[in-house]
Enzyme design. Structure first.
Site, PDB file in Angstrom:
ATOM      1  N   THR A  35       0.853  -1.184   0.000  1.00 40.80           N
ATOM      2  CA  THR A  35       0.000   0.000   0.000  1.00 40.80           C
ATOM      3  C   THR A  35       0.891   1.237   0.000  1.00 40.80           C
ATOM      4  OG1 THR A  35      -1.847   1.094   1.133  1.00 40.80           O
ATOM      5  CG2 THR A  35      -0.102   0.216   2.507  1.00 40.80           C
ATOM      6  N   ALA A  74      -5.597  -5.614   6.404  1.00 44.01           N
ATOM      7  CA  ALA A  74      -6.805  -4.786   6.390  1.00 44.01           C
ATOM      8  C   ALA A  74      -7.695  -5.080   7.588  1.00 44.01           C
ATOM      9  CB  ALA A  74      -7.577  -5.017   5.085  1.00 44.01           C
TER      10      ALA A  74
END
Length: 275
Positions: free
Chosen positions: A72, A120
């Site tokens: 990310t 996540a």
């Protein structure tokens, strides 16, 4: 009673009637006349969860069953007019792009934001739990929690699970009595503050862009452009980052979502401008 309570009473009445109509002898085993053994859950073979997780995360072992391939790009920096937060939206599972529309900014309350990098599920769970703790603090003390205190609560919570497989690198930013605040907290309980952070596999590219264009006295428009460009260039070079750039501005009266821009369109537009 409302509808929910009425349905609950009807279910309880039906269960009571069914229980009364049962033959107590049918509960016994037909062969032995004794109650059958109760079913039970199997427990983990280890009493220490950290040891159990480390065995499965050992990268040198052929039996490695758990491999975290996270990716990310998230960034945040303080400047004269508050804090800019910019993130991409790609979620990956190894080399597979699982989603292009992940919301990597957790809106803790109107004056606090958290970012997601790592697992996540871990980031989402712990930052939502932090939101609950911040609300409880506000109700008890009749004032908003500070950014420093919020980041410390998150650090203390995850430190209790150090070495147990959590994967989280988050930035907690907001505005309190002392002005704009920015802290980095990870799953080992590490907590530090600075004027600029970037977390994720594309962070090195983002740092290069931010170090080149950052000025504390910059305008809000220039700061937003810098955040978007940093994520855009990181997404172009890092295969694990992409999707759209979600940009937030933390001000004295709370955060606002400034824009959501596709990184591909931004990149090709920048090429045309340069050529």
């Amino acid at each position: 009673y409302n509808t929910t309570n009425l349905l609950h009473l009807l279910r309880m009445a039906a269960l009571a009637a069914a229980y009364q109509s049962m033959d107590c002898g049918s509960l016994l085993s037909t062969d032995t006349g004794v109650m059958p053994e109760e079913e039970s859950f199997e427990y983990l073979p280890h009493t220490d969860p950290a040891t159990f997780v480390n065995e499965f995360q050992n990268t040198t072992s052929a039996d490695n069953k758990i491999k975290f391939h996270t990716g990310t790009t998230t960034l945040a920096f303080k400047f004269k007019h508050g804090v800019i937060v910019a993130v991409d939206s790609r979620a990956t599972a190894g080399s597979y792009i699982a989603s292009q529309t992940v919301k990597k900014v957790i809106e803790i309350n109107p004056y606090l934001l958290g970012t997601m990098a790592g697992g996540a599920a871990d980031c989402s769970f712990w930052e939502r739990l932090l939101a609950k703790q911040c609300r409880i603090y506000q109700l008890r003390n009749r004032e908003r929690i500070s950014v420093a205190a919020a980041s410390k609560i998150l650090s203390n919570m995850v430190y209790q699970y150090k070495g147990m497989g959590l994967s989280m690198g988050t930035m907690v930013c907001g505005w309190d009595k002392r002005g704009p605040g920015l802290y980095y907290v990870d799953s080992d309980g590490q907590r530090t503050t600075n004027y600029m952070f970037s977390v994720g596999s594309g962070s090195t590219y983002a740092y290069g862009v931010m170090d080149t264009g950052y000025k504390y006295e910059m305008s809000v428009e220039d700061a937003c452009d810098l955040g978007r460009k940093a994520i855009m260039h990181a997404a172009h070079r890092d295969a694990m980052s992409g999707g759209v750039v979600n940009l937030y501005h933390m001000k004295q009266d709370g955060w606002v979502k400034v824009s959501q821009t596709d990184v591909s369109q931004m990149y090709y537009q920048s090429l045309e401008e340069r050529n």
